[in-house]
Design a protein around this motif. Structure first.
Motif, short mmCIF file in Angstrom:
data_model
loop_
_atom_site.label_atom_id
_atom_site.label_comp_id
_atom_site.label_asym_id
_atom_site.label_seq_id
_atom_site.Cartn_x
_atom_site.Cartn_y
_atom_site.Cartn_z
N MET A 142 -50.34 -33.46 -123.94
CA MET A 142 -49.80 -34.50 -124.81
C MET A 142 -50.89 -35.49 -125.22
O MET A 142 -50.94 -35.93 -126.39
N VAL A 143 -51.76 -35.85 -124.29
CA VAL A 143 -52.84 -36.77 -124.63
C VAL A 143 -53.75 -36.13 -125.68
O VAL A 143 -54.16 -36.77 -126.66
N ARG A 144 -54.05 -34.85 -125.51
CA ARG A 144 -54.92 -34.15 -126.46
C ARG A 144 -54.29 -34.15 -127.86
O ARG A 144 -54.96 -34.44 -128.85
N LEU A 145 -53.01 -33.82 -127.93
CA LEU A 145 -52.36 -33.81 -129.24
C LEU A 145 -52.34 -35.20 -129.85
O LEU A 145 -52.58 -35.36 -131.05
N GLY A 146 -52.04 -36.21 -129.03
CA GLY A 146 -52.04 -37.58 -129.55
C GLY A 146 -53.38 -37.97 -130.13
O GLY A 146 -53.47 -38.59 -131.20
N ASP B 139 -62.55 -32.01 -123.73
CA ASP B 139 -62.37 -32.09 -122.28
C ASP B 139 -60.94 -31.71 -121.87
O ASP B 139 -60.72 -31.18 -120.78
N LEU B 140 -59.97 -32.01 -122.73
CA LEU B 140 -58.56 -31.75 -122.42
C LEU B 140 -58.11 -30.36 -122.82
O LEU B 140 -56.98 -29.97 -122.53
N HIS C 223 -54.66 -27.93 -121.83
CA HIS C 223 -53.76 -27.43 -122.85
C HIS C 223 -53.63 -25.91 -122.78
O HIS C 223 -52.52 -25.36 -122.84
N LEU C 224 -54.74 -25.21 -122.61
CA LEU C 224 -54.69 -23.75 -122.52
C LEU C 224 -53.93 -23.29 -121.28
O LEU C 224 -53.18 -22.31 -121.33
N ASP D 206 -45.98 -26.07 -125.99
CA ASP D 206 -47.25 -26.12 -125.26
C ASP D 206 -47.56 -27.52 -124.71
O ASP D 206 -48.64 -27.74 -124.16
N LEU D 207 -46.62 -28.44 -124.83
CA LEU D 207 -46.87 -29.82 -124.39
C LEU D 207 -46.43 -30.06 -122.95
O LEU D 207 -46.84 -31.05 -122.34
#
Length: 403
Positions: A44-48, A68-69, A73-74, A118-119
């Motif tokens: 979620m942080v990566r998407l944000g 880094d994130l 996610h993967l 994926d979140l």
């Protein structure tokens, strides 16, 4: 917290998030990564971050943070694909045996309440089965190639734990619950017979599979209870609760309609019947701080009528905001596990928790779980103990239904 809000669609978060990420230096980025890992919100942080800075230049803080994130996610994406496959095998086995069951938490939440599958990272598959048919469910899954990991049938018979652990053919861990609360000493605080939960369950689409799931109110009640018993100090749990609450009947708008908050009123009734009212109220309040939950104030006032208790818990969360927590033993964690219907009861329980924690630090104290013979994985007991455990499970459910 701003990044999580942005990923989950709360409007107006992008400018503040963009400015915060741009100001990050190496140490700040490392701290954010540690918090994202603790709270299990890396995807979620990566998407944000990507939504707030759609085309970051190489070397920019946003690009570095997203890179880094990426591993978190993967991992969440791969875990969901594998879990949905294995959940399908569970469905084939249990439906084929004609058994009542329901999937819980991870894959259901990822597929049904999150804006993207994926979140929502998770590590296992949780399944609830009828306690009166636990033996039949075990046999059906074993025939389908699932391996029972628990081998300490003597301990299981003695403790009557609320779940068993299995390994699916492709490697996922399945937590096979016959009760929503695992430990009997904790279970005694609540009234949660499994039969009525499964009786209200309905079939739903979970990532393309027809899967039975708990009804929306039971789902939210369980999420609040599970999070509270675990300490309620991870943003992932609060996102689960907020999104599940926003999916309740009558919760689509920001204001109550002519009928009030029907979903929240049902939650108040069921949480009260379960003896979980104060814990559900605390978790709803924390979730509402992450994402606005329509009707949360209405439900909290009914579930937790003690104003001194509400004021004290709010002071705890202001003193140590949940999003700043990144290690066990936090003050919000102690408050959640100790919460009672009154301020006095909560303080007494909190003192007991703190006393136990202090004793664990004394020289010579045995760390819980260090005795291998008291692990469910320790081989002890045989077919007779397994049969006795299954009978004790059925007896426990029959007692719950009579209460």
């Amino acid at each position: 917290m701003t990044a999580v809000r942005c990923a989950l669609g709360v409007p107006g978060q992008e400018p503040a998030l963009r400015a915060a990420v741009a100001a990050l230096h190496a140490a700040g980025r490392a701290e954010l990564l540690a918090r994202a890992w603790h709270h299990r919100v890396g995807p979620m942080v990566r998407l944000g971050v990507l939504l707030s800075t759609p085309s970051p230049r190489p070397g920019d803080p946003a690009a570095l943070l997203a890179a880094d994130l990426r591993a978190q996610h993967l991992a969440a994406s791969a875990g969901h694909v594998r879990a949905v496959h294995d959940l399908g095998l569970v469905a084939d086995a249990l439906d084929g045996a004609g058994l009542a069951w329901a999937a819980l938490k991870g894959p259901v939440l990822a597929a049904r309440v999150y804006p993207r599958e994926d979140l929502r990272p998770y590590g296992d598959i949780d399944v609830l089965v009828d306690p009166l048919a636990l033996g039949a469910a075990l046999r059906a899954l074993e025939r389908a190639g699932f391996q029972v990991l628990d081998r300490n049938w003597q301990l299981l018979r003695e403790r009557v734990l609320g779940e068993l652990h299995l390994r699916a053919p492709s490697g996922s861990t399945v937590d096979l619950h016959w009760q929503l609360v695992n430990r009997p000493e904790v279970r005694a605080r609540f009234h949660l017979p499994t039969g009525p939960l499964l009786g209200r369950a309905a079939r739903a689409d979970v990532a393309g599979r027809d899967i039975p799931v708990l009804d929306p109110v039971d789902t939210l009640n369980h999420l609040c209870l599970h999070a509270g018993l675990a300490g309620g100090d991870r943003l992932l749990w609060l996102a689960d609760i907020a999104l599940a609450a926003r999916a309740l009947p009558g919760s689509a708008g920001a204001d109550a309609g002519p009928g009030g908050w029907p979903g929240m009123d049902q939650l108040v009734a069921r949480a009260g019947q379960a003896g979980a009212g104060s814990m559900v109220a605390l978790m709803l309040r924390r979730a509402d701080r992450l994402l606005p939950v329509p009707g949360a104030d209405h439900a909290v006032a009914l579930l937790q009528p003690s104003r001194p208790l509400r004021a004290t818990l709010e002071a705890v969360d202001r003193l140590v905001p949940v999003q700043q927590v990144r290690r066990p033993g936090s003050l919000p964690r102690t408050a959640a596990r100790a919460v009672d219907s009154t301020l006095l009861g909560t303080l007494v329980a909190a003192v007991a928790f703190l006393r136990d924690r202090a004793q664990e630090r004394l020289p010579g104290h045995r760390v819980p779980g260090s005795d291998w013979s008291r692990s469910v994985l320790h081989p002890a007991g045989g077919a007779e103990d397994r049969a006795a455990f299954l009978e004790r499970v059925a007896e426990a459910e029959r007692r719950e239904l009579q209460c």
